[in-house]
Design a protein around this motif. Sequence first.
Motif, PDB file in Angstrom:
ATOM      1  N   ALA A   2      -5.592   8.896  20.692  1.00 28.22           N
ATOM      2  CA  ALA A   2      -6.627   9.598  21.641  1.00 28.22           C
ATOM      3  C   ALA A   2      -7.815   8.890  22.892  1.00 28.22           C
ATOM      4  O   ALA A   2      -7.720   7.942  22.875  1.00 28.22           O
ATOM      5  CB  ALA A   2      -7.584   9.842  20.184  1.00 28.22           C
ATOM      6  N   THR A  37      -4.297  25.071  32.368  1.00 33.41           N
ATOM      7  CA  THR A  37      -4.542  25.579  31.273  1.00 33.41           C
ATOM      8  C   THR A  37      -6.291  24.770  29.886  1.00 33.41           C
ATOM      9  O   THR A  37      -7.003  24.765  29.453  1.00 33.41           O
ATOM     10  CB  THR A  37      -3.563  25.485  29.914  1.00 33.41           C
ATOM     11  OG1 THR A  37      -2.432  26.290  30.602  1.00 33.41           O
ATOM     12  CG2 THR A  37      -3.252  25.756  28.971  1.00 33.41           C
ATOM     13  N   ARG A  38      -5.792  22.705  30.573  1.00 41.80           N
ATOM     14  CA  ARG A  38      -6.804  22.199  30.540  1.00 41.80           C
ATOM     15  C   ARG A  38      -8.181  21.438  30.943  1.00 41.80           C
ATOM     16  O   ARG A  38      -8.180  20.872  30.284  1.00 41.80           O
ATOM     17  CB  ARG A  38      -6.296  20.404  29.830  1.00 41.80           C
ATOM     18  CG  ARG A  38      -5.069  21.096  28.572  1.00 41.80           C
ATOM     19  CD  ARG A  38      -5.710  21.817  27.604  1.00 41.80           C
ATOM     20  NE  ARG A  38      -4.397  21.161  26.524  1.00 41.80           N
ATOM     21  CZ  ARG A  38      -4.295  20.960  25.384  1.00 41.80           C
ATOM     22  NH1 ARG A  38      -4.952  19.459  25.342  1.00 41.80           N
ATOM     23  NH2 ARG A  38      -3.624  21.318  23.603  1.00 41.80           N
ATOM     24  N   THR A 273       4.463  25.599  24.724  1.00 42.26           N
ATOM     25  CA  THR A 273       4.481  24.159  23.164  1.00 42.26           C
ATOM     26  C   THR A 273       4.794  23.566  23.167  1.00 42.26           C
ATOM     27  O   THR A 273       3.030  22.320  22.900  1.00 42.26           O
ATOM     28  CB  THR A 273       4.909  24.669  22.296  1.00 42.26           C
ATOM     29  OG1 THR A 273       6.828  24.682  22.568  1.00 42.26           O
ATOM     30  CG2 THR A 273       4.873  26.888  22.349  1.00 42.26           C
ATOM     31  N   LYS A 276       1.136  21.221  25.324  1.00 39.49           N
ATOM     32  CA  LYS A 276      -0.208  21.565  24.465  1.00 39.49           C
ATOM     33  C   LYS A 276       0.300  20.261  23.227  1.00 39.49           C
ATOM     34  O   LYS A 276      -0.884  19.269  23.255  1.00 39.49           O
ATOM     35  CB  LYS A 276      -0.187  22.643  23.548  1.00 39.49           C
ATOM     36  CG  LYS A 276      -1.116  22.856  22.542  1.00 39.49           C
ATOM     37  CD  LYS A 276      -1.713  24.495  22.265  1.00 39.49           C
ATOM     38  CE  LYS A 276      -2.661  24.706  20.747  1.00 39.49           C
ATOM     39  NZ  LYS A 276      -2.718  23.289  20.350  1.00 39.49           N
ATOM     40  N   GLU A 277       0.840  20.166  22.264  1.00 38.19           N
ATOM     41  CA  GLU A 277       1.420  19.312  21.653  1.00 38.19           C
ATOM     42  C   GLU A 277       1.548  17.941  22.414  1.00 38.19           C
ATOM     43  O   GLU A 277       0.505  16.611  21.743  1.00 38.19           O
ATOM     44  CB  GLU A 277       2.665  19.271  21.050  1.00 38.19           C
ATOM     45  CG  GLU A 277       3.104  18.010  20.067  1.00 38.19           C
ATOM     46  CD  GLU A 277       4.000  17.595  19.242  1.00 38.19           C
ATOM     47  OE1 GLU A 277       4.915  17.777  18.174  1.00 38.19           O
ATOM     48  OE2 GLU A 277       5.131  18.699  20.065  1.00 38.19           O
ATOM     49  N   LEU A 279      -0.162  16.499  24.859  1.00 38.47           N
ATOM     50  CA  LEU A 279      -1.825  16.121  25.591  1.00 38.47           C
ATOM     51  C   LEU A 279      -2.441  16.773  24.445  1.00 38.47           C
ATOM     52  O   LEU A 279      -3.821  15.505  24.209  1.00 38.47           O
ATOM     53  CB  LEU A 279      -2.351  17.398  26.856  1.00 38.47           C
ATOM     54  CG  LEU A 279      -1.546  17.508  27.856  1.00 38.47           C
ATOM     55  CD1 LEU A 279      -2.193  18.339  28.523  1.00 38.47           C
ATOM     56  CD2 LEU A 279      -1.793  16.529  28.844  1.00 38.47           C
ATOM     57  N   ASP A 280      -2.563  17.109  23.440  1.00 40.34           N
ATOM     58  CA  ASP A 280      -2.904  16.546  21.683  1.00 40.34           C
ATOM     59  C   ASP A 280      -3.083  15.546  21.783  1.00 40.34           C
ATOM     60  O   ASP A 280      -4.160  14.759  20.874  1.00 40.34           O
ATOM     61  CB  ASP A 280      -2.529  18.165  20.836  1.00 40.34           C
ATOM     62  CG  ASP A 280      -3.190  19.084  21.146  1.00 40.34           C
ATOM     63  OD1 ASP A 280      -4.583  19.663  21.692  1.00 40.34           O
ATOM     64  OD2 ASP A 280      -2.938  20.351  20.388  1.00 40.34           O
ATOM     65  N   HIS A 281      -1.847  15.170  21.747  1.00 36.89           N
ATOM     66  CA  HIS A 281      -1.357  14.417  20.679  1.00 36.89           C
ATOM     67  C   HIS A 281      -2.364  12.743  21.819  1.00 36.89           C
ATOM     68  O   HIS A 281      -3.119  11.607  20.951  1.00 36.89           O
ATOM     69  CB  HIS A 281      -0.144  13.392  21.465  1.00 36.89           C
ATOM     70  CG  HIS A 281       1.123  12.304  20.616  1.00 36.89           C
ATOM     71  ND1 HIS A 281       0.473  12.171  19.097  1.00 36.89           N
ATOM     72  CD2 HIS A 281       0.925  10.833  21.499  1.00 36.89           C
ATOM     73  CE1 HIS A 281       1.153  10.784  19.052  1.00 36.89           C
ATOM     74  NE2 HIS A 281       1.343  10.628  19.953  1.00 36.89           N
ATOM     75  N   GLY A 283      -4.969  13.332  23.312  1.00 42.10           N
ATOM     76  CA  GLY A 283      -6.511  13.323  23.397  1.00 42.10           C
ATOM     77  C   GLY A 283      -7.159  14.063  24.257  1.00 42.10           C
ATOM     78  O   GLY A 283      -8.664  13.533  24.910  1.00 42.10           O
TER      79      GLY A 283
END
Length: 284
Positions: A2, A37-38, A273, A276-277, A279-281, A283
Amino acid sequence: MAKTDSKGPVTVCVINLKGGVGKSTITSLLSRYAFNTRQLDVLAIDLDPQANLSQGLMHQSYSTFLSQGGGSIVEVFNDYVPPRQGGGGPQPLTADSVTEVILDGGTRRLELIPSRFDFSDALTDAVRPDPRVLAKFLSKSYKSKDLILIDCSPTESVFTTAAYHASDYVLIPVKPEFFATIGFPLLAESLAKFRRGNKAHRIEVAGVVINNAFYHGGNDGGPEKERAMRSIQQECAKNGWHIFSKQMYHSRGYPKLMRGDYSYPGDAALFWTFAKEFLDHLGL
């Protein structure tokens, strides 16, 4: 993995020392997704003389940019803006002088430092450029950005080192086909060499993204893809590199998405998909 503070952007170089794996497509689509999106403030940097990222993001305006002699990554490495028509002599390098606005969200933007086809010649024919010049420029001029994505050339050079100096993370695209992992040992040694010479710099491999060379469905590549995937998994395990679970699926829709056309994207729509994974990774 993060983001731990707000002292500056997360910077990722997209690299594989093997061509044709989708680096420019991934950089372009990640930058659009992060902005749209973010809601992030994003800078994309084209560090490849082929300028595919620049052409993808700027589309028809890239020809105008070339004809008007717009500022680019060349000026960043030269550390000044050369004299333009009308006089005035050389000018100091500023963010505005080398940045193209792709999307404007008011308080945030998707911006691009473009490349030119003379990038390699202009710099390799000159005195060896300082590999820290890009990092210095970004730290001075783009501290308010949330995310910086650097599209790298597949050939190792001083520009590869410059990308490492500027980056927190490395993202490695690969296609599951014959010779898929040919660039992996080269990249692993390149990163190891950089780390040995820059012990205070903590650069990490965020992971490997599979750019699927086959259609989604059907036999999904058959035995050839299976062999390539085993090779990729073995090499990643040896290097300790994470493989993202979401893949890019073969589609003719990617060029449309690169230029911001979201009509009838086909399987290219599945890219989000992975975005998203990823950018989540990080943080984000």
